[in-house]
Design an enzyme around this catalytic site. Structure first.
Site, PDB file in Angstrom:
ATOM      1  N   SER A 118     -29.406  55.463  53.727  1.00  0.00           N
ATOM      2  CA  SER A 118     -29.553  54.661  52.124  1.00  0.00           C
ATOM      3  C   SER A 118     -30.307  53.088  52.967  1.00  0.00           C
ATOM      4  O   SER A 118     -31.545  53.911  53.813  1.00  0.00           O
ATOM      5  CB  SER A 118     -28.394  54.377  51.504  1.00  0.00           C
ATOM      6  OG  SER A 118     -28.566  52.989  50.511  1.00  0.00           O
ATOM      7  N   LYS A 170     -33.018  41.302  28.168  1.00  0.00           N
ATOM      8  CA  LYS A 170     -32.164  40.687  28.085  1.00  0.00           C
ATOM      9  C   LYS A 170     -30.531  41.522  28.195  1.00  0.00           C
ATOM     10  O   LYS A 170     -30.354  40.667  29.165  1.00  0.00           O
ATOM     11  CB  LYS A 170     -31.960  39.380  27.681  1.00  0.00           C
ATOM     12  CG  LYS A 170     -31.504  38.242  28.372  1.00  0.00           C
ATOM     13  CD  LYS A 170     -32.185  38.166  29.101  1.00  0.00           C
ATOM     14  CE  LYS A 170     -31.496  36.606  30.661  1.00  0.00           C
ATOM     15  NZ  LYS A 170     -32.439  36.737  31.394  1.00  0.00           N
TER      16      LYS A 170
END
Length: 286
Positions: A118, A170
């Site tokens: 990763s 949001k």
């Protein structure tokens, strides 16, 4: 009885008498040991090791170590010793760019001592050469976003939220309710963009076929031998062979490796034993 008690003290007295009589000779021998026994310590290091260990979140110290190796004219080559499962996206990219700058100035060999997966693989891709321990885990090229949904638990506990927000997205990624389809779509686009960036950089750095990402970038973790088959690494070997490769690329015939400060090593052990796992859910490479 008295004579028996005196014997240990006689031995102690004899030792002190010997030290007193031969103090100058012992001091001279000690100086010889310090001077000739530590010649390697007195030599200026020409090779450095930068370690990338644990979860990638705060990379300030590692960046400082990379910069030191880059700016030190005595250092001719660097071993990037990696044992990390990855971490947050932005810090991983920051490390990747720093390693790229370093490799443009002096040879860098990345060594996978345990996990190079990763984000830690992302950090290593611009090294001039990658060597992996036979048992190392390599790859896991993918991006993950996850967050818990505690709506049912909050309901059972009688907890509700009050939110004021501006902007349609949001509250995207909140864990207090199910995500809307729009939010899921926006998050998927975000993850896809991050994944595309990851894959493109790996393909470019390693000379892989960007048109066939499933061969190397489907988030699969490879054992070292299979990672070699898909060209994620250049060689399978030991830490010793990785050091030898650095010496070879740096064209060093008399290698002197930089040694960590003893106090720093002790502090690292202390920090490692006290470390608690951290959770970072945004832009997490996996």
């Amino acid at each position: 009885m008295l004579e028996t008690l005196k014997k240990p003290f006689l031995w102690i007295g004899a030792i002190f008498t010997y030290i007193q009589n031969h103090f100058k000779a012992m001091l001279f021998l000690l100086l010889l040991v310090l001077i000739f026994g530590s010649q390697d310590e007195l030599k200026t290091p020409n090779l450095a090791i930068v370690k990338l260990e644990g979860e990638i979140l705060n990379v300030e110290e590692i960046l400082e170590n990379i910069d030191k190796a880059q700016n030190d004219e005595n250092i001719k080559g660097v071993l990037l010793h990696v044992d990390s499962p990855g971490g947050a996206l932005a810090p991983s990219i920051e490390l990747s760019m720093a390693v790229k700058r370093l490799a443009e100035k002096k040879p860098v060999v990345a060594y996978a001592g345990g996990s190079m997966t990763s984000g830690s693989y992302y950090a290593s891709i611009w090294s001039n050469y990658i060597i992996a321990n036979p048992g190392a885990f390599i790859g896991s090229i993918g991006v993950l976003f996850q967050a818990p949904n505690v709506a049912e638990l909050a309901k059972k506990l009688g907890i509700s939220e009050q939110v004021l927000s501006a902007g349609e997205y949001k509250q995207m990624g909140t864990f207090t309710r199910e995500w809307t389809q729009k939010e899921r779509g926006a998050l998927k686009n975000l993850i896809d963009d991050a994944y595309d960036l990851f894959v493109k950089d790996v393909a470019t750095a390693r000379g892989l076929n960007l048109a066939k990402p499933d061969e190397f970038a489907n988030a699969q973790v490879f054992i070292a031998s299979k990672a070699l088959n898909v060209h994620l690494i250049d060689e399978i070997g030991s830490l010793s062979s990785a050091k030898t490769k650095v010496e070879e690329l740096a064209n060093i015939t008399h290698p002197v490796w930089q040694k960590p400060d003893a106090m720093d090593k002790w502090m690292k052990r202390l920090e490692s034993s006290a470390h608690l796992p951290l959770l970072n859910t945004m832009g997490y490479l996996k």
